[in-house]
Design a protein around this motif. Structure first.
Motif, PDB file in Angstrom:
ATOM      1  N   PHE A 159      -5.565   1.518  -0.363  1.00  0.00           N
ATOM      2  CA  PHE A 159      -6.637   0.537  -0.190  1.00  0.00           C
ATOM      3  C   PHE A 159      -7.888   0.913  -0.987  1.00  0.00           C
ATOM      4  N   ALA A 160      -7.662   1.314  -2.233  1.00  0.00           N
ATOM      5  CA  ALA A 160      -8.793   1.572  -3.126  1.00  0.00           C
ATOM      6  C   ALA A 160      -9.493   0.261  -3.458  1.00  0.00           C
ATOM      7  N   THR A 161     -10.786   0.349  -3.701  1.00  0.00           N
ATOM      8  CA  THR A 161     -11.559  -0.844  -4.038  1.00  0.00           C
ATOM      9  C   THR A 161     -11.017  -1.523  -5.287  1.00  0.00           C
ATOM     10  N   SER A 162     -10.509  -0.737  -6.220  1.00  0.00           N
ATOM     11  CA  SER A 162     -10.033  -1.299  -7.489  1.00  0.00           C
ATOM     12  C   SER A 162      -8.889  -2.284  -7.306  1.00  0.00           C
ATOM     13  N   GLY A 163      -8.113  -2.139  -6.223  1.00  0.00           N
ATOM     14  CA  GLY A 163      -6.998  -3.056  -5.989  1.00  0.00           C
ATOM     15  C   GLY A 163      -7.352  -4.253  -5.148  1.00  0.00           C
ATOM     16  N   GLY A 164      -8.600  -4.312  -4.682  1.00  0.00           N
ATOM     17  CA  GLY A 164      -9.020  -5.433  -3.850  1.00  0.00           C
ATOM     18  C   GLY A 164      -9.347  -6.663  -4.676  1.00  0.00           C
ATOM     19  N   HIS A 206       0.816  -1.210   0.000  1.00  0.00           N
ATOM     20  CA  HIS A 206       0.000   0.000   0.000  1.00  0.00           C
ATOM     21  C   HIS A 206       0.853   1.265   0.000  1.00  0.00           C
ATOM     22  N   GLN A 207       0.289   2.339  -0.555  1.00  0.00           N
ATOM     23  CA  GLN A 207       0.937   3.642  -0.567  1.00  0.00           C
ATOM     24  C   GLN A 207       0.901   4.265   0.828  1.00  0.00           C
TER      25      GLN A 207
END
Length: 536
Positions: A69-74, A63-64
């Motif tokens: 923790f954007a939804t797109s990376g989940g 994580h940055q």
């Protein structure tokens, strides 16, 4: 998740000594790929008839520092894997109700598989329902066999889930285990709002500092939570993103051990090195022992040798404040870099602990937020502890390291370097074999993690003050932490940098209520705890 700041310093410590443990085994690793298996980390895993069930976690890398923790990376899919045939099946979480789907795509949840039931607790992520990043206040119970079959055959998914809403379960970064049908949710924290590495930006973050216990009772229509309780310890249980493993103690009792993790309370926010024994009736920090080679959660596996009465916990890679260099000198790096170390912490027959690095290393920098998945047919005791005596001599496939975060070898500190974009989620699998009773065993470097700080408190009991004398084996930063019988920290004193040798200090306690207190001395992460009594 990672908060706080890390000192950018490097230290060279004494070299380890060499020894051959009583349980004579080695580890062999080899890597392979499964077509269609996505990269994944920080997820939950269960097993059913040789297949793996993977839920939640992340598909991106580390994580940055901000706006992470954007939804797109989940991970938006429920994944089933057959490692023997190489088949992979996926079903979208969108087939489930929103509150269920949101929790199941969270990261750093706690989970435990008890027979066919997967308990999925908490987790952190973006909630469209709450319009915020939250720690999910849910316990979700999953019928593993039914869900695996539905993912494979295309039948409906919702019948295999039961979700219970209770803020008791709003925890992320903890670990979940079971002792005699009682669940132990140990450590972790609750985080509400968008993640930021600057703790001052966080809307809400607090450590649970606790062991949360509960049981599950069948109602005939599902499950209900019962017998909830909380044990508080604001020092020793103030850890998250760490490793918890089942343990058989010297006297044969079953328990757990919380291994080194992050972060110690206080402004330095350094990792823990001490370990904590946990049983049915309480928990006890192991005085004077330090685990050097693992700090963050990684793939792990417990192995019990009944003949030698030794309990081994094996750790694979991850991130660590310490590592061994080419000359087997122990290097301390407070940036807590990625490592390739494979190590074990062993509880020996006399009750003492030792840490041994294997000569084998991971093939690349990974292991953080990975999971160990047992191979089919491996002989185990309760809680998936491998039964060493039931293994035949020679090479034994014991399981697989699945997922985790990968960083290139030229950047072992991507978070500190603000370069996490070079990290990825691991889509390769590492096969793990245990070689039992090696005929030509060589000496292994066993780290001397035993320390005695020579703590003496007098008078004890006391009325107004305790005089504390120490005999420090090395120079370093010294801190006193005083806790009451309820586990709350009531006083902290920093002595700053102290030279090796005798040190004396007086702690005024006349303003505190009479009772039992626990005084912990912290020298460079080495913990020694002493029971003290105050009477007016």
């Amino acid at each position: 998740m990672k908060t706080g700041f890390i000192f950018l310093s490097l230290f060279l410590l004494a070299s380890p000594h060499f020894t051959i443990g009583q349980s004579n085994f080695d580890i062999q690793l080899d890597t392979f790929s499964i077509s269609g298996l996505p990269g994944i980390h920080s997820f939950a895993v269960a097993r059913h008839e040789g297949k793996w069930l993977l839920i939640g976690g992340r598909r991106d890398g580390m994580h940055q520092k901000f706006n992470s923790f954007a939804t797109s990376g989940g991970n938006q899919q429920i994944i089933v894997v057959d490692p023997e045939s190489g088949e992979v099946w996926q079903r979208p979480l969108a087939e489930l109700p929103d509150t269920l789907a949101e929790q199941l795509r969270s990261t750093n949840m706690e989970f435990f598989q008890q027979e066919n039931l997967l308990c999925f607790v908490g987790g952190y992520g973006r909630s469209e329902v709450a319009q915020n990043h939250i720690t999910y206040p849910y316990l979700t119970l999953i019928d593993v066999g039914g869900l695996v079959n539905s993912v494979v055959d295309g039948s409906p998914l919702p019948p295999h889930f039961q979700q219970v809403r209770d803020t008791f379960f709003a925890v992320t970064g903890a670990q979940l285990q079971v002792l005699s049908d009682t669940f132990f949710l140990v450590g972790g924290h609750r985080f509400e709002g968008v993640y930021s590495a600057n703790s001052g930006d966080n809307q809400l973050q607090f450590y649970t500092n606790s062991i949360r216990k509960f049981t599950l009772e069948s109602t005939g229509q599902g499950w209900q939570v019962a017998h909830k309780s909380i044990v508080l310890d604001e020092l020793n249980l103030h850890r998250r993103d760490y490793n918890l493993a089942p343990q058989i103690f010297q006297n044969g009792e079953r328990g757990l051990v919380a291994f080194a993790g992050v972060f110690q309370p206080g402004p330095a926010a350094l990792p823990f090195q001490n370990i904590v024994e946990i049983g049915h009736t309480g928990h006890t920090p192991v005085n004077g022992f330090s685990q050097f080679l693992v700090n963050y959660h990684c793939a792990k596996v417990p192995v019990f040798d009944a003949v030698e009465n030794e309990m081994h916990t094996l750790f694979f890679g991850g991130m660590s404040q310490y590592y061994l260099n080419e000359t087997d000198s122990l290097i301390r790096d407070n940036r807590v870099p990625f490592v390739k170390t494979v190590s074990r912490v062993s509880r020996l027959a006399d009750g003492s602990y030792t840490e041994v690095p294997f000569q084998t290393e991971l093939p690349y920098y990974t292991g953080t937020s990975a999971e160990f998945v047992l191979a089919a047919g491996v002989p185990v005791l309760e809680n998936d502890m491998i039964d060493y005596e039931a293994l035949p001599d020679g090479n034994n496939l014991i399981g697989y390291i699945v997922g985790g975060i990968v960083t290139p070898s030229n950047q072992r500190n991507p978070f500190i370097a603000n370069n996490v974009g070079i990290t990825t989620a691991n889509n390769r699998v590492i096969r793990v074999s245990l070689i039992k009773n090696m005929p030509n065993a060589t000496a292994e470097p066993s780290l001397d993690g035993q320390f005695n700080l020579g703590v003496h408190v007098f008078p004890n009991p006391a009325n107004e003050a305790w005089k504390v004398s120490l005999n420090l084996p090395e120079a370093g930063w010294v801190r006193f932490i005083l806790q009451n019988a309820e586990g709350k920290i009531v006083r902290q004193t920093n002595l700053g940098q102290q030279p090796a040798g005798p040190v004396q200090h007086q702690i005024q306690v006349g303003d505190l209520l009479p009772g039992t207190y626990w005084l912990t001395v912290n020298l460079n992460g080495i913990f020694m705890e002493t029971k003290t009594i105050l009477s007016h």
